[in-house]
Design a protein around this motif. Structure first.
Motif, PDB file in Angstrom:
ATOM      1  N   VAL A 275     -14.607 103.830 141.112  1.00  0.00           N
ATOM      2  CA  VAL A 275     -14.089 102.460 141.056  1.00  0.00           C
ATOM      3  C   VAL A 275     -12.979 102.250 140.034  1.00  0.00           C
ATOM      4  O   VAL A 275     -12.473 101.140 139.903  1.00  0.00           O
ATOM      5  CB  VAL A 275     -15.235 101.453 140.783  1.00  0.00           C
ATOM      6  CG1 VAL A 275     -16.265 101.483 141.912  1.00  0.00           C
ATOM      7  CG2 VAL A 275     -15.902 101.704 139.450  1.00  0.00           C
TER       8      VAL A 275
ATOM      9  N   LEU B 198     -10.072 102.286 142.397  1.00  0.00           N
ATOM     10  CA  LEU B 198     -10.860 101.758 143.510  1.00  0.00           C
ATOM     11  C   LEU B 198     -10.225 102.142 144.848  1.00  0.00           C
ATOM     12  O   LEU B 198     -10.930 102.458 145.808  1.00  0.00           O
ATOM     13  CB  LEU B 198     -10.995 100.241 143.385  1.00  0.00           C
ATOM     14  CG  LEU B 198     -11.880  99.554 144.407  1.00  0.00           C
ATOM     15  CD1 LEU B 198     -13.282 100.152 144.433  1.00  0.00           C
ATOM     16  CD2 LEU B 198     -11.944  98.061 144.113  1.00  0.00           C
TER      17      LEU B 198
ATOM     18  N   LEU C 154     -17.298 100.021 146.040  1.00  0.00           N
ATOM     19  CA  LEU C 154     -17.889  99.242 144.949  1.00  0.00           C
ATOM     20  C   LEU C 154     -19.408  99.386 144.912  1.00  0.00           C
ATOM     21  O   LEU C 154     -20.005  99.538 143.841  1.00  0.00           O
ATOM     22  CB  LEU C 154     -17.514  97.767 145.068  1.00  0.00           C
ATOM     23  CG  LEU C 154     -16.110  97.386 144.632  1.00  0.00           C
ATOM     24  CD1 LEU C 154     -15.803  95.937 145.014  1.00  0.00           C
ATOM     25  CD2 LEU C 154     -15.922  97.605 143.142  1.00  0.00           C
TER      26      LEU C 154
END
Length: 170
Positions: free
Chosen positions: A24, A33, A53
């Motif tokens: 991330v 990310l 996530l």
């Protein structure tokens, strides 16, 4: 024995958490990310940013809880779950890591299960809060729930074809 368990918890917990950080962010050699999202797409998973996530957050949370020895069965369940997904991705390559195999996720699954079975040791937040020792059946529950959640994640989020489209949704 408590020293050995502490070392094992710190090593495995911080490695699992660090792996999540890489998913991330650009810390610890991660590709941000966007890179984590692309990794999941390349492995055939749908969900885009939310998948990255959820996986990264699960790894960070379960890894830090394992390292701290806090809510150890829950931490083990989370680590086993995310590493089961990794194992399913690498399964087709065989066991050994030099062939991109599932050796490393399997070791982490086994270690998390062993920590659930032994407990976090005297030098843990569970012990300090009076939560440990946990009954042995918690280890079986952690293993079953972790494996089940990982396999369910694979079933729900993995596309049937190995190749992910280049323009998958976020």
């Amino acid at each position: 024995m408590d020293t050995g368990i502490l070392i094992l918890r710190l090593l495995v917990g911080l490695l699992v958490a660090g792996h999540g950080v890489q998913k991330v962010s650009s810390h610890l050699g991660g590709k941000g990310l966007e890179g984590g999202t692309e990794e999941f797409r390349a492995d055939g998973f749908r969900g885009g940013v939310l998948t990255a996530l959820a996986a990264g957050g699960g790894q960070i949370g379960s890894g830090l809880l394992l390292a701290a020895g806090l809510l150890t069965p829950l931490a083990a369940t989370g680590a086993i779950g995310v590493m089961t997904v990794a194992l399913t991705v690498k399964w087709r390559h065989g066991l050994w890591v030099q062939n991109d195999g599932y050796e490393y996720p399997l070791v982490l699954i086994g270690t998390a299960a062993a920590l659930a079975a032994t407990g976090p040791g005297a030098w843990s937040l569970d012990a300090a809060l009076g939560l440990a020792p946990y009954p042995l059946w918690w280890a079986a529950l952690a293993l079953a729930a972790g494996l089940g959640s990982g396999l369910l994640t694979r079933l729900v989020l993995h596309r049937p074809s190995a190749a992910a489209p280049a323009t998958a949704e976020h």
